[in-house]
Enzyme design. Sequence first.
Site, PDB file in Angstrom:
ATOM      1  N   SER A 175       0.850  -1.177   0.000  1.00  0.00           N
ATOM      2  CA  SER A 175       0.000   0.000   0.000  1.00  0.00           C
ATOM      3  C   SER A 175       0.890   1.232   0.000  1.00  0.00           C
ATOM      4  CB  SER A 175      -0.878  -0.035   1.243  1.00  0.00           C
ATOM      5  OG  SER A 175      -1.595   1.156   1.365  1.00  0.00           O
ATOM      6  N   HIS A 216       2.399  12.129  -0.730  1.00  0.00           N
ATOM      7  CA  HIS A 216       2.011  13.542  -0.690  1.00  0.00           C
ATOM      8  C   HIS A 216       3.249  14.350  -1.067  1.00  0.00           C
ATOM      9  CE1 HIS A 216      -1.835  12.657   1.159  1.00  0.00           C
ATOM     10  NE2 HIS A 216      -1.221  11.855   2.009  1.00  0.00           N
ATOM     11  N   HIS A 223      -2.002   7.236  -4.938  1.00  0.00           N
ATOM     12  CA  HIS A 223      -2.247   6.087  -4.073  1.00  0.00           C
ATOM     13  C   HIS A 223      -2.203   4.819  -4.907  1.00  0.00           C
ATOM     14  CE1 HIS A 223      -5.522   3.215  -2.699  1.00  0.00           C
ATOM     15  NE2 HIS A 223      -4.654   3.134  -1.725  1.00  0.00           N
ATOM     16  N   ASN A 228      -2.310   0.324  -4.337  1.00  0.00           N
ATOM     17  CA  ASN A 228      -2.449  -0.777  -3.396  1.00  0.00           C
ATOM     18  C   ASN A 228      -2.722  -2.039  -4.192  1.00  0.00           C
ATOM     19  OD1 ASN A 228      -5.225  -2.149  -1.915  1.00  0.00           O
ATOM     20  ND2 ASN A 228      -3.315  -2.165  -0.768  1.00  0.00           N
ATOM     21  N   THR A 229      -1.989  -3.114  -3.902  1.00  0.00           N
ATOM     22  CA  THR A 229      -2.412  -4.411  -4.431  1.00  0.00           C
ATOM     23  C   THR A 229      -2.279  -5.437  -3.323  1.00  0.00           C
ATOM     24  OG1 THR A 229      -0.235  -4.989  -5.330  1.00  0.00           O
ATOM     25  CG2 THR A 229      -1.760  -3.927  -6.842  1.00  0.00           C
ATOM     26  N   ARG A 230      -3.102  -6.445  -3.383  1.00  0.00           N
ATOM     27  CA  ARG A 230      -3.155  -7.395  -2.271  1.00  0.00           C
ATOM     28  C   ARG A 230      -3.643  -8.758  -2.752  1.00  0.00           C
ATOM     29  NH1 ARG A 230      -6.759  -3.478  -2.343  1.00  0.00           N
ATOM     30  NH2 ARG A 230      -8.931  -4.052  -2.613  1.00  0.00           N
ATOM     31  N   HIS A 244      -4.381   7.494 -16.890  1.00  0.00           N
ATOM     32  CA  HIS A 244      -5.461   6.575 -17.272  1.00  0.00           C
ATOM     33  C   HIS A 244      -5.037   5.635 -18.399  1.00  0.00           C
ATOM     34  CE1 HIS A 244      -8.931   9.217 -15.503  1.00  0.00           C
ATOM     35  NE2 HIS A 244      -8.205   8.639 -14.579  1.00  0.00           N
ATOM     36  N   GLY A 282      -7.961  -3.240  15.620  1.00  0.00           N
ATOM     37  CA  GLY A 282      -6.675  -3.285  16.312  1.00  0.00           C
ATOM     38  C   GLY A 282      -5.476  -3.416  15.397  1.00  0.00           C
ATOM     39  N   GLY A 283      -5.570  -2.881  14.200  1.00  0.00           N
ATOM     40  CA  GLY A 283      -4.416  -2.871  13.302  1.00  0.00           C
ATOM     41  C   GLY A 283      -3.339  -1.924  13.800  1.00  0.00           C
TER      42      GLY A 283
END
Lengths: 308, 308
Positions: free
Chosen positions: A131, A135, A145, A147-149, A178, A291-292
């Site tokens: 992730s 800025h 931004h 993110n891959t998971r 794009h 609770g991360g």
Amino acid sequence: MTTASNNPSEDLPWWRGTSPLPGEDELSVRKQRAEDWFRGLRDRICADFEGLERSCTLEHPQTARIEPSTFKRTAWDRPQGGGGVMSVMKGRVFEKVGVNISVVSGEFSPEFAKTIPGADENPAFYAAGISLVAHMQSPLVPAVHMNTRMIITTKGWFGGGADLTPMRPRDADTQHFHQTLQDTCDAQHPDFYPAFKEWCDRYFFLPHRNEPRGVGGIFYDYLDTGEWEADFAFTQAIGEAFRKAYVPLVEQHYNTPWTDEDRQHQLQRRGRYVEFNLLHDRGTLFGLKTGGNVEAILMSLPPAVGWD
Amino acid sequence: MTTASNNPSEDLPWWRGTSPLPGEDELSVRKQRAEDWFRGLRDRICADFEGLERSCTLEHPQTARIEPSTFKRTAWDRPQGGGGVMSVMKGRVFEKVGVNISVVSGEFSPEFAKTIPGADENPAFYAAGISLVAHMQSPLVPAVHMNTRMIITTKGWFGGGADLTPMRPRDADTQHFHQTLQDTCDAQHPDFYPAFKEWCDRYFFLPHRNEPRGVGGIFYDYLDTGEWEADFAFTQAIGEAFRKAYVPLVEQHYNTPWTDEDRQHQLQRRGRYVEFNLLHDRGTLFGLKTGGNVEAILMSLPPAVGWD
């Protein structure tokens, strides 16, 4: 490429399958390959970004006294199982960029499990991913931004995406970002780009402001075409496409001086980013409520923000 | 002072009653008196704060070029009924202070109505109140929040409170703030202060950080002792106590120079304030999710914030 044969429901797109998981040995191999790949992508992105710190030649009052910076890494553990490594850089081009990789496992709460494919039968889960939120010092360089998971319950799938948040949108930048993602999607399947672009536009939206967070990109989840190798390859391709989509935008604008008015505008726009992340972002809310690691989850928040 | 005779349940405190409403004429009188009083309190607080802008003599790089400021008022309407007036001042003592008064009416959503006394039978509601948040230029002057309100469904009650958020807590300040509120509560009923202080501590807490938002104060809701005049008088007393609790703290510290390190610390602490307001504050979340006036609701967000 896959057919629609494993479509679990008429309501779901063909690529949102529910393939059976392989045996434990093969599953371990998949996890290891994914984890290694997320780690490698992290390293390549960090190298890209440190290179941008060094190649910037702009002399600007806001950043003149800041040396080209490098990433600092901090490992964290999750009491319930697993952990990750945060890589954070605060520099002359990147005011604050965080790249987090994590491998966590545990059990979803009964309430949450109901909303997750394959978790209703068994709440155990595994999740590995990367992730990133950047800025920028310059209000002329877009924030970004990515993110891959890979998630495994009694089912397994990939998710991810990348989206751009320019402070002062420029058509050419938006088009390049794009197009790079579209080319990568189209190379995999013609259904992907329209679906994943629309999902991104729908997701990164602030209903209370009735405005999008940025200019979008792609967002996908529950990707399980029935061909794990192809799905993993696609997620890898998106990670690499992110580098090609974003790095040239930084290079194009990072040596252009900006005004105080640009900076004030940037701080206000970052306020919208905070509003989205704390009010709407499901990853943030889920992480905080279960609770991360607070520092890793809130790494996405900007270093300086303003509300008029 | 009232007895426990109208206690609706063994689980609820005696002051959390469910008195019958008076007839329409008397109800109109009550609404008018409450609205007039909220407006008058707003005027007195604004006059206090504008006086502080004028009386500050500090010369500090951060504020030297800022003239003593005054409140700007903006009226807003709510499409579903009612509206309000925002008063905002950005000055040399008050970096940003908002005082909002509003009178709104409408119907709660069925889901929300279940959680509100008296709204399960009939979702119609009326709410009038004043809400204030002050973010100070000086990191040595505490931020503060105050809110009082009168709500009518098929029942009617008062709610409100005030709480202090120092960036660098000082025992004497905290003691003065708490004592002023305690004296006001104790003059009404000895049960009030312990209950309302504890409610404040419980409410203004960031579970994901496991830390309080500030040093507390009081928070109360559903106040209906069965004696409307006494309950209104108490809410008025709390509004006036707020002025006595806060203004001297500003006067004590607003001429003391601060360091860049103090300022950086203040910006980080304000980040916690934003986290609370966007993640937990029920007023903010309810307002945003029910189409309230975004500018008025988010008036509480600080003008400048940082996340490390």
